[in-house]
Design a protein around this motif. Structure first.
Motif, PDB file in Angstrom:
ATOM      1  N   MET A  39       0.829  -1.206   0.000  1.00  0.00           N
ATOM      2  CA  MET A  39       0.000   0.000   0.000  1.00  0.00           C
ATOM      3  C   MET A  39       0.864   1.258   0.000  1.00  0.00           C
ATOM      4  SD  MET A  39      -2.857   0.855   2.889  1.00  0.00           S
ATOM      5  CE  MET A  39      -3.482   2.507   3.194  1.00  0.00           C
ATOM      6  N   ALA A  40       1.905   1.279   0.835  1.00  0.00           N
ATOM      7  CA  ALA A  40       2.790   2.449   0.918  1.00  0.00           C
ATOM      8  C   ALA A  40       3.504   2.678  -0.408  1.00  0.00           C
ATOM      9  CB  ALA A  40       3.800   2.259   2.041  1.00  0.00           C
ATOM     10  N   ARG A  41       3.922   1.603  -1.048  1.00  0.00           N
ATOM     11  CA  ARG A  41       4.600   1.742  -2.336  1.00  0.00           C
ATOM     12  C   ARG A  41       3.659   2.314  -3.393  1.00  0.00           C
ATOM     13  NH1 ARG A  41       5.570  -3.250  -3.276  1.00  0.00           N
ATOM     14  NH2 ARG A  41       4.122  -3.612  -5.001  1.00  0.00           N
ATOM     15  N   ARG A  42       2.423   1.859  -3.391  1.00  0.00           N
ATOM     16  CA  ARG A  42       1.456   2.341  -4.376  1.00  0.00           C
ATOM     17  C   ARG A  42       1.059   3.805  -4.130  1.00  0.00           C
ATOM     18  NH1 ARG A  42       0.931   0.084  -8.966  1.00  0.00           N
ATOM     19  NH2 ARG A  42      -1.070   1.149  -9.083  1.00  0.00           N
ATOM     20  N   LEU A  43       1.155   4.261  -2.889  1.00  0.00           N
ATOM     21  CA  LEU A  43       0.756   5.631  -2.536  1.00  0.00           C
ATOM     22  C   LEU A  43       1.936   6.600  -2.489  1.00  0.00           C
ATOM     23  CD1 LEU A  43      -1.848   4.905   0.286  1.00  0.00           C
ATOM     24  CD2 LEU A  43      -2.326   5.721  -2.034  1.00  0.00           C
ATOM     25  N   ARG A  44       3.118   6.121  -2.827  1.00  0.00           N
ATOM     26  CA  ARG A  44       4.308   6.971  -2.743  1.00  0.00           C
ATOM     27  C   ARG A  44       4.116   8.246  -3.564  1.00  0.00           C
ATOM     28  NH1 ARG A  44       8.421   3.407  -4.290  1.00  0.00           N
ATOM     29  NH2 ARG A  44       8.342   2.615  -2.142  1.00  0.00           N
ATOM     30  N   GLY A  45       4.406   9.387  -2.929  1.00  0.00           N
ATOM     31  CA  GLY A  45       4.271  10.677  -3.606  1.00  0.00           C
ATOM     32  C   GLY A  45       2.917  11.329  -3.435  1.00  0.00           C
ATOM     33  N   ARG A  46       1.937  10.613  -2.885  1.00  0.00           N
ATOM     34  CA  ARG A  46       0.607  11.179  -2.662  1.00  0.00           C
ATOM     35  C   ARG A  46       0.493  11.694  -1.219  1.00  0.00           C
ATOM     36  NH1 ARG A  46      -3.605  10.026  -6.038  1.00  0.00           N
ATOM     37  NH2 ARG A  46      -3.200   8.568  -7.742  1.00  0.00           N
ATOM     38  N   PRO A  47      -0.215  12.770  -1.000  1.00  0.00           N
ATOM     39  CA  PRO A  47      -0.464  13.204   0.378  1.00  0.00           C
ATOM     40  C   PRO A  47      -1.454  12.258   1.049  1.00  0.00           C
ATOM     41  CG  PRO A  47      -1.645  14.621  -1.173  1.00  0.00           C
ATOM     42  CD  PRO A  47      -0.791  13.698  -1.997  1.00  0.00           C
ATOM     43  N   VAL A  48      -1.081  11.703   2.190  1.00  0.00           N
ATOM     44  CA  VAL A  48      -1.951  10.764   2.910  1.00  0.00           C
ATOM     45  C   VAL A  48      -2.106  11.287   4.333  1.00  0.00           C
ATOM     46  CG1 VAL A  48      -2.322   8.378   3.619  1.00  0.00           C
ATOM     47  CG2 VAL A  48      -1.085   8.859   1.492  1.00  0.00           C
ATOM     48  N   ARG A  49      -3.118  12.103   4.523  1.00  0.00           N
ATOM     49  CA  ARG A  49      -3.317  12.756   5.816  1.00  0.00           C
ATOM     50  C   ARG A  49      -4.090  11.874   6.800  1.00  0.00           C
ATOM     51  NH1 ARG A  49      -3.671  16.409   1.682  1.00  0.00           N
ATOM     52  NH2 ARG A  49      -5.786  15.644   1.271  1.00  0.00           N
ATOM     53  N   ARG A  50      -5.038  11.094   6.265  1.00  0.00           N
ATOM     54  CA  ARG A  50      -5.902  10.294   7.146  1.00  0.00           C
ATOM     55  C   ARG A  50      -6.131   8.928   6.514  1.00  0.00           C
ATOM     56  NH1 ARG A  50     -10.759  13.531   7.945  1.00  0.00           N
ATOM     57  NH2 ARG A  50      -9.582  14.578   9.593  1.00  0.00           N
ATOM     58  N   ILE A  51      -5.945   7.868   7.314  1.00  0.00           N
ATOM     59  CA  ILE A  51      -6.082   6.489   6.844  1.00  0.00           C
ATOM     60  C   ILE A  51      -7.108   5.762   7.700  1.00  0.00           C
ATOM     61  CG2 ILE A  51      -4.907   4.272   6.480  1.00  0.00           C
ATOM     62  CD1 ILE A  51      -2.285   5.829   6.266  1.00  0.00           C
ATOM     63  N   LEU A  52      -7.956   4.974   7.041  1.00  0.00           N
ATOM     64  CA  LEU A  52      -8.910   4.121   7.733  1.00  0.00           C
ATOM     65  C   LEU A  52      -8.530   2.660   7.533  1.00  0.00           C
ATOM     66  CD1 LEU A  52     -11.629   3.487   9.167  1.00  0.00           C
ATOM     67  CD2 LEU A  52     -12.716   3.585   6.896  1.00  0.00           C
ATOM     68  N   ASP A  53      -8.398   1.932   8.636  1.00  0.00           N
ATOM     69  CA  ASP A  53      -8.253   0.480   8.596  1.00  0.00           C
ATOM     70  C   ASP A  53      -9.661  -0.083   8.788  1.00  0.00           C
ATOM     71  OD1 ASP A  53      -7.546  -2.161   8.752  1.00  0.00           O
ATOM     72  OD2 ASP A  53      -6.166  -1.936  10.435  1.00  0.00           O
ATOM     73  N   PHE A  54     -10.293  -0.455   7.690  1.00  0.00           N
ATOM     74  CA  PHE A  54     -11.697  -0.900   7.689  1.00  0.00           C
ATOM     75  C   PHE A  54     -11.727  -2.378   8.053  1.00  0.00           C
ATOM     76  CE2 PHE A  54     -15.574  -2.526   5.712  1.00  0.00           C
ATOM     77  CZ  PHE A  54     -16.509  -1.568   6.079  1.00  0.00           C
ATOM     78  N   GLY A  55     -12.388  -2.692   9.185  1.00  0.00           N
ATOM     79  CA  GLY A  55     -12.340  -4.055   9.688  1.00  0.00           C
ATOM     80  C   GLY A  55     -11.006  -4.318  10.356  1.00  0.00           C
ATOM     81  N   CYS A  56     -10.612  -3.400  11.216  1.00  0.00           N
ATOM     82  CA  CYS A  56      -9.260  -3.423  11.790  1.00  0.00           C
ATOM     83  C   CYS A  56      -9.035  -4.572  12.757  1.00  0.00           C
ATOM     84  CB  CYS A  56      -8.951  -2.096  12.480  1.00  0.00           C
ATOM     85  SG  CYS A  56      -9.979  -1.756  13.934  1.00  0.00           S
ATOM     86  N   GLY A  57     -10.129  -5.194  13.248  1.00  0.00           N
ATOM     87  CA  GLY A  57      -9.971  -6.299  14.186  1.00  0.00           C
ATOM     88  C   GLY A  57      -9.174  -5.877  15.409  1.00  0.00           C
ATOM     89  N   ALA A  58      -8.238  -6.716  15.807  1.00  0.00           N
ATOM     90  CA  ALA A  58      -7.429  -6.452  16.997  1.00  0.00           C
ATOM     91  C   ALA A  58      -6.307  -5.459  16.740  1.00  0.00           C
ATOM     92  CB  ALA A  58      -6.855  -7.756  17.538  1.00  0.00           C
ATOM     93  N   GLY A  59      -6.285  -4.856  15.560  1.00  0.00           N
ATOM     94  CA  GLY A  59      -5.340  -3.767  15.290  1.00  0.00           C
ATOM     95  C   GLY A  59      -3.975  -4.208  14.824  1.00  0.00           C
ATOM     96  N   ARG A  60      -3.873  -5.370  14.221  1.00  0.00           N
ATOM     97  CA  ARG A  60      -2.562  -5.890  13.838  1.00  0.00           C
ATOM     98  C   ARG A  60      -1.909  -5.064  12.735  1.00  0.00           C
ATOM     99  NH1 ARG A  60      -2.842 -10.519  11.585  1.00  0.00           N
ATOM    100  NH2 ARG A  60      -1.042 -11.604  12.439  1.00  0.00           N
ATOM    101  N   SER A  61      -2.691  -4.426  11.885  1.00  0.00           N
ATOM    102  CA  SER A  61      -2.126  -3.592  10.818  1.00  0.00           C
ATOM    103  C   SER A  61      -1.747  -2.200  11.303  1.00  0.00           C
ATOM    104  CB  SER A  61      -3.119  -3.454   9.652  1.00  0.00           C
ATOM    105  OG  SER A  61      -3.362  -4.688   9.034  1.00  0.00           O
ATOM    106  N   LEU A  62      -2.341  -1.757  12.393  1.00  0.00           N
ATOM    107  CA  LEU A  62      -2.181  -0.363  12.802  1.00  0.00           C
ATOM    108  C   LEU A  62      -0.738   0.028  13.120  1.00  0.00           C
ATOM    109  CD1 LEU A  62      -5.439   0.000  14.930  1.00  0.00           C
ATOM    110  CD2 LEU A  62      -4.965   1.067  12.705  1.00  0.00           C
ATOM    111  N   PRO A  63       0.034  -0.777  13.841  1.00  0.00           N
ATOM    112  CA  PRO A  63       1.433  -0.377  14.077  1.00  0.00           C
ATOM    113  C   PRO A  63       2.232  -0.248  12.783  1.00  0.00           C
ATOM    114  CG  PRO A  63       0.781  -2.089  15.624  1.00  0.00           C
ATOM    115  CD  PRO A  63      -0.304  -1.999  14.591  1.00  0.00           C
ATOM    116  N   PHE A  64       1.922  -1.063  11.799  1.00  0.00           N
ATOM    117  CA  PHE A  64       2.637  -0.977  10.526  1.00  0.00           C
ATOM    118  C   PHE A  64       2.170   0.233   9.715  1.00  0.00           C
ATOM    119  CE2 PHE A  64       2.846  -5.572  11.543  1.00  0.00           C
ATOM    120  CZ  PHE A  64       4.220  -5.654  11.693  1.00  0.00           C
ATOM    121  N   LEU A  65       0.892   0.569   9.818  1.00  0.00           N
ATOM    122  CA  LEU A  65       0.426   1.799   9.182  1.00  0.00           C
ATOM    123  C   LEU A  65       1.127   3.008   9.804  1.00  0.00           C
ATOM    124  CD1 LEU A  65      -3.388   1.013   8.847  1.00  0.00           C
ATOM    125  CD2 LEU A  65      -1.777   1.339   6.962  1.00  0.00           C
ATOM    126  N   ARG A  66       1.301   2.976  11.105  1.00  0.00           N
ATOM    127  CA  ARG A  66       2.020   4.069  11.780  1.00  0.00           C
ATOM    128  C   ARG A  66       3.488   4.111  11.338  1.00  0.00           C
ATOM    129  NH1 ARG A  66       0.522   4.884  17.799  1.00  0.00           N
ATOM    130  NH2 ARG A  66      -1.048   6.201  16.789  1.00  0.00           N
TER     131      ARG A  66
END
Length: 224
Positions: A39-66
């Motif tokens: 996801m980060a590679r595909r968004l490189r160069g774009r402004p990404v101010r706010r991200i939603l983890d839809f169906g985040c569950g126990a939050g396993r993706s959130l530390p990596f998004l940070r």
């Protein structure tokens, strides 16, 4: 009201998943980061101010998004309150909600839905995608990751995972059809997760394999 399915697994999610993985592949955090890195590679160069983890569950993706988006405001949505409590502990400071109406007007620059939609009833999948579409900003992008039912290892894990008992995998072709019905345009699609951790040094080859339907998962990049 019935207890949300994932409330039962919120505290033991990692263990339950590890129990379903083949020997030597129990390090599921590797696969979580794998998707966020795509996801980060595909968004490189774009402004990404706010991200939603839809169906985040126990939050396993959130530390990596940070990790990959350190300047972005992070949100997580899930119908399981127990999972959201675990996500809050996993990654403090994230805006978490179990009420989809809280997403209205938030305007996200990126939405991640990682292995979420196979848990949604087939009849409700388009409505859930429409909810994501409406939450995207005008120049926002959504990344839908799902299991590839054509991959034998994926099927082996899926059939042994306790929280996938009532779930239903679907193909890339079905994902594209659902996106069209939800009014989302497809910018990119690819098979991914070809290389487990012992073969991580081969990940540079993955873009050349994007059309080969044997990756453990696939993803679709969507826009309004």
């Amino acid at each position: 009201m019935a207890e949300p399915e994932f409330d039962r697994f919120a505290k033991d999610y990692d263990r339950v998943l590890a129990d379903a993985m083949p020997a030597g592949m129990e390090e599921s955090g590797y696969f979580v980061e794998y998707k966020v890195a795509v996801m980060a590679r595909r968004l490189r160069g774009r402004p990404v101010r706010r991200i939603l983890d839809f169906g985040c569950g126990a939050g396993r993706s959130l530390p990596f998004l940070r990790k990959y988006f350190p300047d972005s405001e992070l949100w997580g949505y899930d119908v399981s309150p127990a999972s959201l409590a675990a996500a809050s502990a996993h990654c403090p400071g994230v805006t978490l909600c179990a009420d989809a109406s809280a997403l209205a007007g938030a305007s996200f620059d990126a939405i991640l839905a990682a292995n979420v939609f196979h848990h949604i009833e087939p009849a409700d999948r388009v409505d859930s995608l429409v909810r994501c579409r409406d939450a995207l900003g005008d120049d926002g992008r959504m990344f839908l990751f799902e299991h590839n039912p054509r991959n034998p290892v994926t099927r082996w894990v899926f059939e042994r995972c306790a929280f996938d008992v009532d779930a239903e995998m679907f193909s890339l072709a079905t994902a594209l059809e659902l996106a069209g019905r939800a009014g989302l345009s497809v910018e990119h699609r690819a098979y991914t997760l070809f290389f487990p951790r012992p073969l991580a040094w081969l990940r540079g080859l993955e873009p050349m394999l994007a059309r080969v339907p044997v990756g453990a998962q696939y993803y679709v990049q969507l826009a309004r």
